[in-house]
Design an enzyme around this catalytic site. Sequence first.
Site, PDB file in Angstrom:
ATOM      1  CE  LYS A  69     -14.221  -4.756 -36.193  1.00 15.25           C
ATOM      2  NZ  LYS A  69     -14.989  -3.657 -36.832  1.00 15.25           N
ATOM      3  CB  THR A  71     -20.171 -11.140 -41.003  1.00 14.05           C
ATOM      4  OG1 THR A  71     -19.908 -10.466 -42.235  1.00 14.05           O
ATOM      5  CG2 THR A  71     -20.962 -12.408 -41.280  1.00 14.05           C
ATOM      6  NE  ARG A  92     -17.744   1.549 -37.981  1.00  8.93           N
ATOM      7  CZ  ARG A  92     -16.482   1.330 -38.328  1.00  8.93           C
ATOM      8  NH1 ARG A  92     -15.651   2.343 -38.437  1.00  8.93           N
ATOM      9  NH2 ARG A  92     -16.048   0.106 -38.557  1.00  8.93           N
ATOM     10  CE  LYS A 103     -13.021  -2.515 -44.166  1.00 10.21           C
ATOM     11  NZ  LYS A 103     -12.973  -1.603 -43.025  1.00 10.21           N
ATOM     12  CB  ALA A 271     -11.650   2.994 -36.669  1.00  6.82           C
ATOM     13  CG  PHE A 299      -9.400  -0.242 -38.003  1.00  4.35           C
ATOM     14  CD1 PHE A 299      -9.595  -0.833 -39.250  1.00  4.35           C
ATOM     15  CD2 PHE A 299      -9.139   1.112 -37.969  1.00  4.35           C
ATOM     16  CE1 PHE A 299      -9.521  -0.086 -40.422  1.00  4.35           C
ATOM     17  CE2 PHE A 299      -9.064   1.866 -39.143  1.00  4.35           C
ATOM     18  CZ  PHE A 299      -9.258   1.266 -40.366  1.00  4.35           C
ATOM     19  CG  PHE A 380     -12.867 -19.043 -42.794  1.00  2.45           C
ATOM     20  CD1 PHE A 380     -12.928 -18.510 -44.081  1.00  2.45           C
ATOM     21  CD2 PHE A 380     -12.941 -18.172 -41.714  1.00  2.45           C
ATOM     22  CE1 PHE A 380     -13.067 -17.149 -44.278  1.00  2.45           C
ATOM     23  CE2 PHE A 380     -13.081 -16.807 -41.908  1.00  2.45           C
ATOM     24  CZ  PHE A 380     -13.143 -16.300 -43.199  1.00  2.45           C
ATOM     25  CD1 TRP A 408     -20.107 -14.205 -45.570  1.00  4.61           C
ATOM     26  CD2 TRP A 408     -20.739 -16.198 -46.376  1.00  4.61           C
ATOM     27  NE1 TRP A 408     -20.244 -14.085 -46.931  1.00  4.61           N
ATOM     28  CE2 TRP A 408     -20.636 -15.289 -47.452  1.00  4.61           C
ATOM     29  CE3 TRP A 408     -21.122 -17.513 -46.639  1.00  4.61           C
ATOM     30  CZ2 TRP A 408     -20.893 -15.648 -48.771  1.00  4.61           C
ATOM     31  CZ3 TRP A 408     -21.394 -17.884 -47.958  1.00  4.61           C
ATOM     32  CH2 TRP A 408     -21.271 -16.954 -49.009  1.00  4.61           C
TER      33      TRP A 408
END
Length: 555
Positions: A69, A71, A92, A103, A271, A299, A380, A408
């Site tokens: 998200k 990215t 954020r 994470k 969140a 999230f 992907f 990415w």
Amino acid sequence: MTDIEIAQACKMEPIGVIAKRAGVDEKYLEPYGKYKAKVDYALLNESDRPDGKLILVTAITPTPAGEGKTTTSIGLADGMRRIGKNAILALREPSLGPVFGVKGGAAGGGYAQVVPMEDINLHFTGDFHAIGAANNLLAAMLDNHIYQGNALNIDPKTVTWKRCVDMNDRQLRHVVDGLGGRVNGVPREDGYDITVATEIMAVFCLASSIHDLKERLGRIVVAYTYDGAPVTAKDLKAVGAMAALLKDALKPNLVQTLEGTPAFVHGGPFANIAHGCNSVLATRMAMKLSDYTVTEAGFGADLGAEKFLDIKCRYAGLTPAAVVVVATIRALKMHGGLPKTELGHEDLAALEKGMPNLLRHVANIKNVYGLPCVVAVNRFPTDTDAEVQQVIESCAKLGVKAVLGNFWAKGGAGATDLAAEVVRVCETEKPDFRFSYELDMPLDKKIEAVVQKVYGGAGVSILPAAQKQIARLTDLGFGGLPVCIAKTQYSFSDDPALLGAPEGFTVTVKEVKVSAGAGFAVVLTGDIMTMPGLPKVPAAEKIDVDDNGVISGLF
């Protein structure tokens, strides 16, 4: 190359150049070294430039496969500038807990990152330290008041305010303090929260000015008297000192993407226990300076977007021009029951079974909230053309376009198609924005509205203890607040094992408490962790710094 190697290979522009690109006059700029700065909030009061359009980036229900998200948000902003649009990011700040835990960092990934990546993921400009200091000052003044005679008649057993530290440390979840004799305080059970789960963080991110910050700080409830009356930070005369600690932190932080797009990175509430999005001031500042502001919520859309729309937008008077829902085919196949080890090959049946998760999020944005929507498929290499076509056709049935992106690997160049579609939607579709509930509804009915309208559940089961808490909060005058529902992020329901788009479930409410300063009632539906722990092999074990001060191992 790893994320940190890509970031370190980037030749950053001086922050003065980025500020000029963003339209920030030098008189508002407060540099923190060469590549970071704070921007004085006076800019908002002294600029007559009309606000730009707000674009919210949210996502499907998270899975271990990842959605990307942040990215996507960064790639989208870069892509919009590549097609000639004046776009600015508002994101954020990362917490040290996830950085050193499981994470990792939260500055994007690959060629869609905000930099300086290491600084943003570590101490940055010291905002979280200031928030922690303000939180712990209030805790110290509260316990000192009880120790020094307790003129406010506080019942120590009702103290709700915890100390905090911005680190995953399970050892601090439940402690007994004040031990060692009378001179060392009043013994009581206590505990720590991680800084991003504190009410100070939520207050900080919802405050629209110093004045509003002080008003919100003053309303924070820290304990109750023996007679059951709430005791606030204002009662303890702590507001002025707390605001003094926060006054500089409240100024939004300006940095840049790898492609030189201006980015405000400011604030970072959880969140679930809070509302999960960057500060109101940073969002407003980005909108004041740009034609398009790209921001994100934490999230999946049932948690992050719901809180962004029902809490942040309500308080700040914001209306998104469009919402982008991020999905990956890998994650959708997991929602269709495919194990993580099997995601690398084509499986149209699993994808079809998992698609309802994406479609429910999209339908919520369009039908519950009345907002234009675009689906961003974060592609992907293992995604097949047939799988991509299936997603596009399914979204088209809801009147929503699904756009492929390769953020990415290609950064803004992989997001130009998405950027063009988002701009088209912003310019041609008019929002009919509405909330999922009204404030004059009773607290239990607000909870029920979110569960039924947003989660797709059948109803709510409120345990007797929570019913009493709702009744008491209503009697104390808190019944008119919005609700901030804390539940698992891994399902529309309160059961993380229910993937996809479950129906007919009941959400169980275990506890309801007030965050009076932030301005919402927190509804706990499960065992929500406000102080995470480190895993068996924490990310911290792989982080190092060489003799030249170059950091490695951050991701």
